[in-house]
Design a protein around this motif. Structure first.
Motif, PDB file in Angstrom:
ATOM      1  N   PRO A 152       0.799  -1.232   0.000  1.00 15.49           N
ATOM      2  CA  PRO A 152       0.000   0.000   0.000  1.00 15.49           C
ATOM      3  C   PRO A 152       0.831   1.281   0.000  1.00 15.49           C
ATOM      4  N   THR A 153       2.007   1.280   0.622  1.00 12.51           N
ATOM      5  CA  THR A 153       2.821   2.497   0.589  1.00 12.51           C
ATOM      6  C   THR A 153       3.418   2.713  -0.797  1.00 12.51           C
ATOM      7  N   LEU A 154       3.801   1.643  -1.473  1.00  7.01           N
ATOM      8  CA  LEU A 154       4.329   1.789  -2.834  1.00  7.01           C
ATOM      9  C   LEU A 154       3.240   2.313  -3.768  1.00  7.01           C
ATOM     10  N   ALA A 155       2.032   1.801  -3.632  1.00  2.00           N
ATOM     11  CA  ALA A 155       0.917   2.280  -4.450  1.00  2.00           C
ATOM     12  C   ALA A 155       0.603   3.749  -4.154  1.00  2.00           C
ATOM     13  N   LEU A 156       0.609   4.127  -2.874  1.00  2.00           N
ATOM     14  CA  LEU A 156       0.362   5.517  -2.486  1.00  2.00           C
ATOM     15  C   LEU A 156       1.441   6.430  -3.063  1.00  2.00           C
ATOM     16  N   PHE A 157       2.693   6.012  -2.964  1.00  2.00           N
ATOM     17  CA  PHE A 157       3.809   6.777  -3.516  1.00  2.00           C
ATOM     18  C   PHE A 157       3.591   7.048  -5.005  1.00  2.00           C
ATOM     19  N   ARG A 158       3.343   6.015  -5.770  1.00  2.00           N
ATOM     20  CA  ARG A 158       3.181   6.173  -7.223  1.00  2.00           C
ATOM     21  C   ARG A 158       1.991   7.058  -7.557  1.00  2.00           C
ATOM     22  N   ASP A 159       0.878   6.846  -6.870  1.00  2.00           N
ATOM     23  CA  ASP A 159      -0.316   7.647  -7.125  1.00  2.00           C
ATOM     24  C   ASP A 159      -0.086   9.112  -6.783  1.00  2.00           C
ATOM     25  N   THR A 160       0.568   9.368  -5.652  1.00  2.00           N
ATOM     26  CA  THR A 160       0.823  10.754  -5.234  1.00  2.00           C
ATOM     27  C   THR A 160       1.741  11.472  -6.218  1.00  2.00           C
ATOM     28  N   VAL A 161       2.805  10.818  -6.638  1.00  2.00           N
ATOM     29  CA  VAL A 161       3.722  11.433  -7.603  1.00  2.00           C
ATOM     30  C   VAL A 161       2.977  11.759  -8.889  1.00  2.00           C
ATOM     31  N   GLN A 162       2.150  10.840  -9.352  1.00  2.00           N
ATOM     32  CA  GLN A 162       1.443  11.048 -10.614  1.00  2.00           C
ATOM     33  C   GLN A 162       0.346  12.108 -10.515  1.00  2.00           C
ATOM     34  N   LYS A 163      -0.274  12.247  -9.353  1.00  2.00           N
ATOM     35  CA  LYS A 163      -1.369  13.213  -9.213  1.00  2.00           C
ATOM     36  C   LYS A 163      -0.932  14.567  -8.666  1.00  2.00           C
ATOM     37  N   ILE A 164      -0.026  14.584  -7.710  1.00  2.00           N
ATOM     38  CA  ILE A 164       0.337  15.826  -7.029  1.00  2.00           C
ATOM     39  C   ILE A 164       1.577  16.470  -7.655  1.00  2.00           C
ATOM     40  N   ASN A 165       2.611  15.695  -7.888  1.00  2.00           N
ATOM     41  CA  ASN A 165       3.858  16.260  -8.389  1.00  2.00           C
ATOM     42  C   ASN A 165       3.826  16.547  -9.879  1.00  2.00           C
ATOM     43  N   ALA A 166       2.854  16.021 -10.593  1.00  2.00           N
ATOM     44  CA  ALA A 166       2.772  16.205 -12.042  1.00  2.00           C
ATOM     45  C   ALA A 166       2.653  17.676 -12.443  1.00  2.00           C
ATOM     46  N   LYS A 167       2.155  18.520 -11.545  1.00  2.00           N
ATOM     47  CA  LYS A 167       2.016  19.943 -11.893  1.00  2.00           C
ATOM     48  C   LYS A 167       3.370  20.652 -11.975  1.00  2.00           C
ATOM     49  N   ASP A 168       4.403  20.077 -11.353  1.00  2.00           N
ATOM     50  CA  ASP A 168       5.718  20.720 -11.316  1.00  2.00           C
ATOM     51  C   ASP A 168       6.785  20.006 -12.145  1.00  2.00           C
ATOM     52  N   TYR A 169       6.444  18.868 -12.728  1.00  2.00           N
ATOM     53  CA  TYR A 169       7.434  18.062 -13.443  1.00  2.00           C
ATOM     54  C   TYR A 169       6.860  17.569 -14.764  1.00  2.00           C
ATOM     55  N   THR A 170       7.744  17.240 -15.704  1.00  2.00           N
ATOM     56  CA  THR A 170       7.317  16.736 -17.008  1.00  2.00           C
ATOM     57  C   THR A 170       6.834  15.293 -16.880  1.00  2.00           C
ATOM     58  N   ALA A 171       6.134  14.844 -17.892  1.00  2.00           N
ATOM     59  CA  ALA A 171       5.646  13.464 -17.909  1.00  2.00           C
ATOM     60  C   ALA A 171       6.811  12.476 -17.848  1.00  2.00           C
ATOM     61  N   GLN A 219       9.771  12.986 -16.421  1.00  2.00           N
ATOM     62  CA  GLN A 219      10.309  13.014 -15.064  1.00  2.00           C
ATOM     63  C   GLN A 219       9.410  12.218 -14.109  1.00  2.00           C
ATOM     64  N   ILE A 220       8.113  12.371 -14.242  1.00  2.00           N
ATOM     65  CA  ILE A 220       7.162  11.638 -13.398  1.00  2.00           C
ATOM     66  C   ILE A 220       7.290  10.136 -13.635  1.00  2.00           C
ATOM     67  N   ALA A 221       7.424   9.733 -14.889  1.00  2.00           N
ATOM     68  CA  ALA A 221       7.546   8.303 -15.212  1.00  2.00           C
ATOM     69  C   ALA A 221       8.782   7.697 -14.550  1.00  2.00           C
ATOM     70  N   VAL A 222       9.901   8.419 -14.582  1.00  2.00           N
ATOM     71  CA  VAL A 222      11.124   7.918 -13.949  1.00  2.00           C
ATOM     72  C   VAL A 222      10.962   7.909 -12.430  1.00  2.00           C
TER      73      VAL A 222
END
Length: 130
Positions: A13-32, A34-37
């Motif tokens: 569950p923490t790995l899933a939360l990490f991936r979801d948060t990066v894709q939803k929250i950090n996507a506004k500040d980083y390129t696609a 960068q988010i994928a990596v």
């Protein structure tokens, strides 16, 4: 909200939360790209779990005992990870996790390498940008 120590059953569950948060929250500040990596879909669950076992690691749970955030800190005060579910941003989860880690890990200095997205949070928590 309950803050408790990380347990082996928290790895998925923490790995899933990490991936979801990066894709939803950090996507506004980083390129696609960068988010994928960053989201690191190649990282194994075993490696993810092993990395938590090297630190003091905590999870935050909601009333239904669902993990809504997690953080971990090395014994020297280095805050390695802090992630809060996209659905629970700005509810004090991150503050509670950091405060709990700073109580458990006594250090003369706390450090973290943080994302552009997280910089305002860490500044509000008293961390300085170097």
């Amino acid at each position: 909200m309950i803050i408790r120590s990380y347990q082996p059953s928290d790895a998925a569950p923490t790995l899933a939360l990490f991936r979801d948060t990066v894709q939803k929250i950090n996507a506004k500040d980083y390129t696609a790209d960068q988010i994928a990596v960053w989201a690191g879909h190649e990282q194994s669950l075993a490696a993810w779990h092993a990395s938590f076992m090297q630190h003091v690691a905590l999870v935050a749970l909601d009333e239904a005992e669902t993990i809504i955030g997690f953080a971990d800190m090395a014994s020297d005060g280095y805050l390695d990870r802090l992630y809060v579910s996209a659905a629970h941003q700005r509810e004090g989860v991150g503050k509670r996790l950091v405060a709990a880690l700073e109580q458990r890990v006594v250090s003369s200095q706390y450090t973290a390498y943080v994302s552009i997205t997280a910089q305002p949070f860490f500044k509000a928590m008293g961390y300085s940008t170097i």
